[in-house]
Design a protein around this motif. Structure first.
Motif, mmCIF file in Angstrom:
data_model
loop_
_atom_site.group_PDB
_atom_site.id
_atom_site.type_symbol
_atom_site.label_atom_id
_atom_site.label_comp_id
_atom_site.label_asym_id
_atom_site.label_seq_id
_atom_site.Cartn_x
_atom_site.Cartn_y
_atom_site.Cartn_z
ATOM 1 N N SER A 2 0.830 -1.204 0.000
ATOM 2 C CA SER A 2 0.000 0.000 0.000
ATOM 3 C C SER A 2 0.861 1.249 0.000
ATOM 4 N N SER A 3 0.306 2.329 -0.525
ATOM 5 C CA SER A 3 1.001 3.609 -0.581
ATOM 6 C C SER A 3 1.021 4.251 0.800
ATOM 7 N N ARG A 5 0.279 6.793 3.715
ATOM 8 C CA ARG A 5 -0.976 7.512 3.950
ATOM 9 C C ARG A 5 -0.676 8.828 4.671
ATOM 10 N N ASP A 29 -1.890 8.007 -0.441
ATOM 11 C CA ASP A 29 -3.267 7.923 0.030
ATOM 12 C C ASP A 29 -3.497 9.067 1.016
#
Length: 489
Positions: A2-3, A5, A29
């Motif tokens: 995941s990117s 945040r 994100d």
């Protein structure tokens, strides 16, 4: 995977939308909150690579969130958005634990640079490799361990740091250590001695100039700020800056922009400022020598370096490091002889680590076969009056010869305690009954007279005089140069 945040906290819908779009285009994100209450709820549910908050929110101040994140989410950097010209708010936020700040109206390029720095900080990658080499600050004492721990924390922030300490205590080393452990480690570290730049050249040196801006400007040239762009700029002896230059420096630090001499527009610069001085800047402000607003801007975080006399337990490690550095030039290992470390521990080192380096380098020049003896140290001339080590401890006396006018017993007796019996005192006519008010000057005069007597007794044969005094020929020659003793024509 995941990117990272990001949490954006701002009650202005337009600005919040601009920040969101910019961050999403960077591949991140984004969660958005309009109030402190919403921000706290997001923080409880998610882990963030960066929190970006406005200073004024409907239900409180962004400063509250800065303190909470700094205390409870220590691995999460937080930055603030301040109103244009609100430099004081930025300083307050940095002191409270903010990683960095951006000013309104937000310049997107500056925002991206700040976000990228925060991402490197929260998720170390190849750029962090430079932060792992051995520390430049040598020593295992409690003070040095605490100093290194403090530097590790300061390296995570972009806040300006003011390093204080006596001359020779290692202020530039500490600044380089901060830079090496920061996310800027792969960028330039530029150290500037503010007291060594002529006042007429300061603006050109700091900000650069365009071709033809003045007579002699044959080419365009960058200044210190441009050279340090992306990295760290150390302003050493910052108290020596003239007041006119202090004004221009303050603007450059606050606006993060500089204008070359002869240019019509400013250019952005991204530098972390570390200042250092051996002077008391607060007193300089009181005396009108230093601007209060610049002092306030530079002194966001203060790092105080201990003098060497307060960490004498580090002497063995420091001495080993100095001798190891000097050894390659001599093609042979160097070491300390018996009693040398005790003599060093008994000295106050007013010049701190730099003086220790000079003492050992000079002693090594006198030493035979790379072994430094107590007599090679020559600490007496620099010894403050409060020191307790007798002069005789620094030049070990040879067995006294039978001749009554020999200087050697007088050297030994000169180091005797002040409470010695009268019969044990030397018979020199200049010995006072009361303690001297200036011990270094008194010992220097005694040393001068003894050397002159030894030289007179040997008809200025320096080799014989050195043997008579129990010191080496090189040490006698050095002492004669120091005391300006010359042979008669």
């Amino acid at each position: 995977m995941s990117s990272p945040r990001i949490l954006v906290v701002d009650d202005e819908a337009d600005l919040r939308e601009l920040l969101e779009i910019t961050l999403v285009r960077m591949g991140l994100d984004v969660d958005s909150a309009e109030t402190l209450r919403e921000a706290r709820a997001f923080l409880k549910e998610n882990s963030y690579a960066l929190v970006l908050t406005d200073m004024r929110l409907p239900d409180g101040l962004g400063l509250e969130l800065v303190r909470e994140v700094a205390a409870s989410y220590k691995s999460t950097p937080i930055a603030v958005v301040t109103a244009y010209g609100s430099a004081d708010n930025a300083v307050i936020a940095l002191k409270a634990g903010a990683f960095d700040y951006v000013s309104k109206p937000v310049v997107l390029d500056e925002l991206r640079v700040m976000v990228q720095s925060a991402l490197r900080l929260s998720a170390p990658g190849p750029d962090a490799a430079a932060a792992t080499p051995p520390s430049r600050l040598i020593g295992g004492s409690e003070k040095m361990q605490a100093l290194r721990a403090q530097i590790g924390k300061l390296a995570r922030s972009m806040a300006p740091i003011s390093i204080t300490g006596e001359s020779g205590s290692g202020k530039e080393l500490a600044a380089r250590e901060i830079h090496a452990q920061s996310t800027r480690a792969g960028k330039p570290f530029i150290a500037v001695n503010c007291g060594a730049i002529p006042e007429a050249l300061m603006e050109a040196e700091f900000f650069g100039y365009r071709k033809g801006a003045f007579t002699g400007a044959a080419d365009e040239r960058d200044g210190f700020f441009q050279a340090a762009n992306g990295g760290t700029l150390m302003l050493d002896e910052v108290a020596d800056l003239p007041l006119a230059m202090q004004v221009k420096l303050l603007r450059a630090i606050q606006e993060r922009r500089v204008r070359k001499i002869g240019a019509t527009v400013e250019e952005p610069v991204d530098v972390r400022i570390i200042s250092a001085t051996h002077q008391d800047l607060a007193k300089c402000v009181e005396n009108g020598k230093f601007r209060q607003d610049l002092f306030y801007r530079l002194n966001v975080i203060e790092l105080a370096l201990p003098p060497l006399r307060e960490r004498l337990d580090d002497l063995p490690m420091l001495a080993d490091a100095v001798l190891a550095r000097l050894a390659p030039a001599r093609q042979a290992p160097a070491r300390l002889g018996p009693g040398v470390m005790d003599a060093l521990r008994a000295y106050s080192f007013p010049g701190n680590v730099r003086e220790l380096e000079n003492v050992l380098e000079r002693a090594l020049a006198f030493a035979a076969d790379g072994v430094i003896e107590v007599g090679d140290l020559s600490l007496k001339a620099a010894r403050p009056a409060e020191q307790r080590v007798p002069a005789a401890a620094l030049v070990p006396p040879a067995p006294p010869p039978p001749h009554p006018v020999s200087a050697q017993p007088e050297v030994a007796e000169r180091g005797a305690p002040a409470v010695a019996p009268a019969a044990a005192r030397p018979s020199l006519p200049h010995v006072p009954d009361t303690l001297p008010s200036d011990l270094p000057a008194y010992l220097e005069q005694v040393e001068r007279e003894i050397i002159l007597r030894a030289l007179a007794q040997t008809q200025f044969n320096r080799t014989q005089a050195a043997q008579l005094l129990g010191i080496s020929f090189r040490q006698l020659r050095y002492q004669m140069q120091k005391l300006d003793i010359q042979a008669p024509e």
